[in-house]
Design an enzyme around this catalytic site. Structure first.
Site, PDB file in Angstrom:
ATOM      1  N   GLU A 273       0.783  -1.219   0.000  1.00 26.79           N
ATOM      2  CA  GLU A 273       0.000   0.000   0.000  1.00 26.79           C
ATOM      3  C   GLU A 273       0.821   1.279   0.000  1.00 26.79           C
ATOM      4  OE1 GLU A 273       0.308  -1.527   4.335  1.00 26.79           O
ATOM      5  OE2 GLU A 273       0.050  -2.377   2.333  1.00 26.79           O
ATOM      6  N   HIS A 297      -8.394  -3.964  -1.226  1.00 27.01           N
ATOM      7  CA  HIS A 297      -7.654  -4.050   0.041  1.00 27.01           C
ATOM      8  C   HIS A 297      -6.589  -2.961   0.131  1.00 27.01           C
ATOM      9  CE1 HIS A 297      -6.028  -6.286   3.525  1.00 27.01           C
ATOM     10  NE2 HIS A 297      -4.851  -5.854   3.084  1.00 27.01           N
ATOM     11  N   GLU A 298      -5.793  -2.818  -0.932  1.00 25.51           N
ATOM     12  CA  GLU A 298      -4.697  -1.837  -0.896  1.00 25.51           C
ATOM     13  C   GLU A 298      -5.232  -0.407  -0.849  1.00 25.51           C
ATOM     14  OE1 GLU A 298      -1.961  -3.076  -0.174  1.00 25.51           O
ATOM     15  OE2 GLU A 298      -2.495  -5.123  -0.708  1.00 25.51           O
ATOM     16  N   HIS A 301      -6.121   0.625   2.631  1.00 25.31           N
ATOM     17  CA  HIS A 301      -4.978   0.990   3.478  1.00 25.31           C
ATOM     18  C   HIS A 301      -4.740   2.505   3.509  1.00 25.31           C
ATOM     19  CE1 HIS A 301      -3.216  -2.568   5.157  1.00 25.31           C
ATOM     20  NE2 HIS A 301      -3.144  -3.197   3.992  1.00 25.31           N
ATOM     21  N   GLU A 320      -4.032  -4.489   9.372  1.00 29.60           N
ATOM     22  CA  GLU A 320      -4.574  -5.457   8.417  1.00 29.60           C
ATOM     23  C   GLU A 320      -5.985  -5.933   8.750  1.00 29.60           C
ATOM     24  OE1 GLU A 320      -3.458  -5.837   5.669  1.00 29.60           O
ATOM     25  OE2 GLU A 320      -1.321  -5.385   5.728  1.00 29.60           O
ATOM     26  N   ASP A 377       8.641  -9.878  10.344  1.00 34.59           N
ATOM     27  CA  ASP A 377       8.416 -10.602   9.089  1.00 34.59           C
ATOM     28  C   ASP A 377       8.261 -12.094   9.332  1.00 34.59           C
ATOM     29  OD1 ASP A 377       8.358  -8.517   7.200  1.00 34.59           O
ATOM     30  OD2 ASP A 377      10.533  -8.351   7.246  1.00 34.59           O
ATOM     31  N   TYR A 385      -5.005 -10.429   9.733  1.00 33.39           N
ATOM     32  CA  TYR A 385      -5.989 -10.077   8.703  1.00 33.39           C
ATOM     33  C   TYR A 385      -7.364 -10.647   9.048  1.00 33.39           C
ATOM     34  CZ  TYR A 385      -2.091  -9.092   5.396  1.00 33.39           C
ATOM     35  OH  TYR A 385      -0.978  -8.604   4.758  1.00 33.39           O
TER      36      TYR A 385
END
Length: 609
Positions: A273, A297-298, A301, A320, A377, A385
Site C-alpha cells: 500500500e 484491500h490496498e 490501506h 490489516e 516478518d 488479517y
C-alpha cells in the site's frame, strides 16, 4: 546497545523524533546498489546529544550537519535480529528540548540490503532491461536508508532518484514534473510525500515502465508487455473502489492521486500500500478481474494503516484486520451481502489453514501476540488479517450493524488521523464512542479475542449471508463423501473465483485423504492445474501435496517458478519438503534468486539449508 521504546527498533524517538526525510539516491544497476545521502530532520522532545537510527546492510561513509557540512561523530552497534544502531552525535547547539537538528548521512546499500530486489533483464517480461524495487514493511527500510524504522514515527519525505535515461522511477509520493536529463545517460526524478508516513512506506520501483490512465486520479505503470492486460484488469474499478471506501470510512481520500505499479511476480506480497504508488504483483493478472479484490484491500490501506497506523508490530491487526474488514464492507456494498458472506467464508477458511500451519507457534495465533525478540516478518501470517476482521464483524453485531460502525469509523479516522495508535487506544475510543451512544459494552469478550489462541468462539455462519457458499459445500461434499460420483465440469460454470476457492478450502480443511486417482479425476473434471488464477492454483497444489500426490510435482515446480508471494510459496515448500526433501531442495536451488529475502529466508529454514 539497548533497543528503544519499540522493541524492533533502536530509535530514541521519545527524545529525538524524525519530522522530515529528504532522500537523494543514485540507482546503480551495474553495482546493484543505491548510493547517495539522506537528510533527517529531528525535533528534540527531551534533552539529548544523540539521535539513534536503524541500519542494516548499509555502508555508512560519513555523517554531517546537512546545512553547514560540518562533520558529526557517529558509531554503530549491532543487535542480531533487527540490524544495527547508528548513533549520531548532534551539534552542541541542538541538544536541548525544543531544538531541531538536520543530520546528513552519506551511505550506500550493499548486497545485504534485503529490502531491495534487483532483477536481471532475463527476469523481466521484456527481457532487455533490468528492474529493481524496494519492499520495506515491516523493518526493511533500515536496509535501504538510515532512519527511525518504527511505525511509531511518521514524517513527510522527498525522494530524489537518478536512474538510467531509458528507465522510469516511480516512488511513493507526488511526482514533481518531468525527469531532469543529466547529460550522462541518466535522468533524475523528484517525488514529494507531504503526508506524514511511516518509514516503511518509502518505496521506489525502477524499470522499463509504460503508463496508462485508469481514472480521474489514477495512472498505471507496468512493463509494456503487460500494460494492456493490467489496464483492462483495473480500468474503472480503481475509482469505484476509492469512492466506495470513502463511503464506508466516512471520510474523503486525502492522498490526491492513486497510482498502481505492476511488479514482477517475484514480489513477496500480493500488494503493498505505498501511498500514491500501490505495488501489485503481476501474478494477480488472472485475465478475468477475479483478483481485483486485492486492489480494494490496498486502497483501503489509505485509511487503515497509512492514515491511522499501528504503533507497534504486536498491534499489526489494527492495520490489516481493519483493512480486511473495510475491504469486505466495500465489496458487500458493491455486490451485495451474499458476496460479503462469500468473502468472509473464504477468509475464515484462510484463518483455519493458518491456525493449522502455525500450530507449532501458538503465540502467533493471538490477535495481539508478544513478539519481542522476533522479527515481525517471521510472524507474518493471515491471523491479523482474518482474526482481526472477524473481531470487527463481531463488534459490528454488538453495536447494531454496518451504519453504526461507519459512524464510529468516521470519528476513529478523524480523531487519530496521521497518528500511530495501540490496541488500548482503539479499545478506549471504541468503548467511549458506543457507551456514549447508549450501547451496553459490558459483554464484549475483549480478552478472548485479543489474547485467545487460535480460532475464536464465534459462529460466523450464523451472522452472514451464506447463499453463495451453499453450492460450494455441496460440491466439496461430493468429493469428500461420494468419491466425486456425479461431478462434472459444469459444477463450477458461472462461479466466482472465490467460490471455487471455498470448494478447495472445504476439502483441504477436512484433512480427508484423497487418493491419487481421485485427485487426477478431479483435475480432469475442473482443470485446476491449468488455472491462471494464482489463488486457485495455490489451493490445488496444496491439496495435492497434502495427499502425497507426486504426479503434481512438475506443476508445483512451475507454480513456484512464477509466484514469489510468501503466503503461497512458504506452505507449498513445507509440504513439498515433507513429501520429498531432496526434490524440494532441488526446486529451491534452481529458483533461489527469484525470491525476495523475506521469503527466501524462511524457506531455507524449512529446507534446513
Amino acid at each position: 546497545m539497548e533497543l528503544g521504546p519499540d522493541p524492533h527498533s533502536f530509535a530514541n524517538f521519545k527524545h529525538a523524533k524524525t519530522t522530515q526525510i529528504d532522500l537523494v539516491l543514485n540507482c546503480d544497476f551495474e553495482a546493484k546498489e543505491f548510493h547517495g545521502h539522506v537528510d533527517i530532520t529531528v525535533d528534540l522532545l527531551q534533552d539529548t546529544d544523540v539521535v539513534l537510527l536503524d541500519i542494516s546492510g548499509l555502508k555508512i561513509q560519513e555523517c554531517s550537519e546537512a546545512d553547514s557540512g560540518k562533520k558529526l561523530d557517529y558509531s554503530t552497534a549491532t543487535q542480531a535480529y533487527c540490524g544495527s544502531c547508528l548513533e549520531v552525535k548532534l551539534p552542541p547547539n541542538a541538544c536541548t528540548k525544543g531544538s531541531q537538528a538536520k543530520v546528513r548521512v552519506k551511505y550506500n546499500t550493499t548486497a545485504q540490503s534485503s529490502g531491495i530486489q534487483w532483477l536481471s533483464p532475463s527476469q523481466t517480461k521484456g527481457g532487455d532491461q533490468p528492474f529493481c524495487f524496494t519492499q520495506c514493511q515491516a523493518i526493511q527500510t533500515r536496509t535501504v536508508l538510515p532512519c527511525q524504522d518504527t511505525p511509531s514515527v511518521k514524517a513527510p519525505f522527498s525522494f530524489t532518484i537518478t536512474v538510467p535515461s531509458d528507465l522510469t522511477a516511480v516512488c511513493s509520493g507526488l511526482r514533481q514534473g518531468e525527469p531532469t536529463p543529466n547529460g550522462d545517460g541518466t535522468h533524475t526524478f523528484v517525488y514529494h510525500q507531504p503526508m506524514p508516513v511511516m518509514a516503511y512506506l518509502i518505496a521506489a520501483a525502477v524499470g522499463k515502465l509504460a503508463k496508462a490512465s485508469l481514472g480521474p486520479r489514477s495512472d498505471l505503470y507496468a512493463e509494456p508487455e503487460i500494460l494492456e492486460a493490467a489496464r483492462w484488469e483495473y480500468d474503472g474499478i480503481t475509482e469505484t473502489f476509492i469512492v466506495e471506501a470513502e463511503k464506508v470510512c466516512g471520510t474523503e481520500y486525502k492522498w490526491k492521486t492513486y497510482d498502481i505499479v505492476m511488479l514482477p511476480s517475484s514480489f513477496a506480497y500480493g500488494g503493498m500500500e505505498n501511498p500514491n504508488a500501490t505495488f501489485l504483483s503481476s501474478a494477480l493478472l488472472a485475465g478475468d478481474k477475479s483478483l481485483t479484490t486485492t486492489l480494494a484491500h490496498e486502497i483501503t490501506h489509505s485509511w487503515c494503516g497509512n492514515m491511522v497506523t499501528n504503533a507497534f508490530w504486536k498491534d499489526f491487526w489494527l492495520n490489516e484486520g481493519f483493512t480486511r474488514y473495510v475491504e469486505r464492507r466495500i465489496l458487500g456494498a458493491m455486490f451485495g451481502p451474499a458476496y460479503r458472506g462469500l468473502q468472509m467464508t473464504y477468509g475464515y477458511f484462510d484463518l483455519i489453514k493458518n491456525c493449522n500451519f502455525l500450530a507449532h507457534r501458538p503465540y502467533l495465533l493471538k490477535l495481539q501476540p508478544e513478539i519481542v525478540g522476533v522479527d515481525p516478518d517471521e510472524s507474518f501470517s493471515r491471523i491479523p488479517y482474518e482474526k482481526g476482521s472477524l473481531f470487527l464483524h463481531y463488534l459490528e453485531g454488538i453495536v447494531g450493524g454496518e451504519q453504526p460502525m461507519t459512524t464510529w469509523l468516521r470519528t476513529y479516522f478523524t480523531d487519530f488521523a496521521e497518528q500511530s495508535v495501540t490496541t488500548d487506544d482503539f479499545r478506549d475510543h471504541f468503548t467511549a464512542h458506543f457507551t456514549k451512544a447508549g450501547v451496553d459494552m459490558s459483554g464484549v469478550a475483549w480478552d478472548h479475542w485479543l489474547h485467545g489462541v487460535g480460532l475464536p468462539d464465534y459462529d460466523i455462519y450464523a451472522h452472514i449471508d451464506n447463499s453463495m457458499t451453499v453450492r460450494c459445500k455441496e460440491i466439496a461434499h461430493t468429493w469428500l463423501h461420494d468419491d466425486g460420483n456425479g461431478a462434472n465440469a459444469s459444477d463450477i460454470d458461472g462461479m466466482k473465483a472465490h467460490q471455487v476457492m471455498v470448494i478447495l478450502d472445504t476439502i483441504i480443511n477436512e484433512n480427508t485423504h484423497f487418493s491419487g486417482d481421485k485427485l487426477d479425476r478431479m483435475d480432469s473434471t475442473y482443470h485446476f492445474s491449468e488455472t491462471k488464477n494464482c489463488e486457485i492454483g495455490f489451493r490445488w497444489f496444496l491439496l495435492c501435496l497434502k495427499n502425497n500426490h507426486r504426479s503434481c510435482f512438475e506443476g508445483v515446480k512451475a507454480y513456484l517458478s512464477r509466484n514469489g508471494r510468501g503466503v503461497y510459496v512458504k506452505p507449498l515448500y513445507v509440504e513439498l519438503y515433507r513429501v520429498d526433501p531432496e526434490y524440494a531442495r532441488e526446486v529451491y536451488g534452481g529458483l533461489s534468486d527469484f525470491y525476495m529475502d523475506v521469503v527466501a529466508e524462511p524457506i531455507k529454514k524449512t529446507l534446513e539449508l
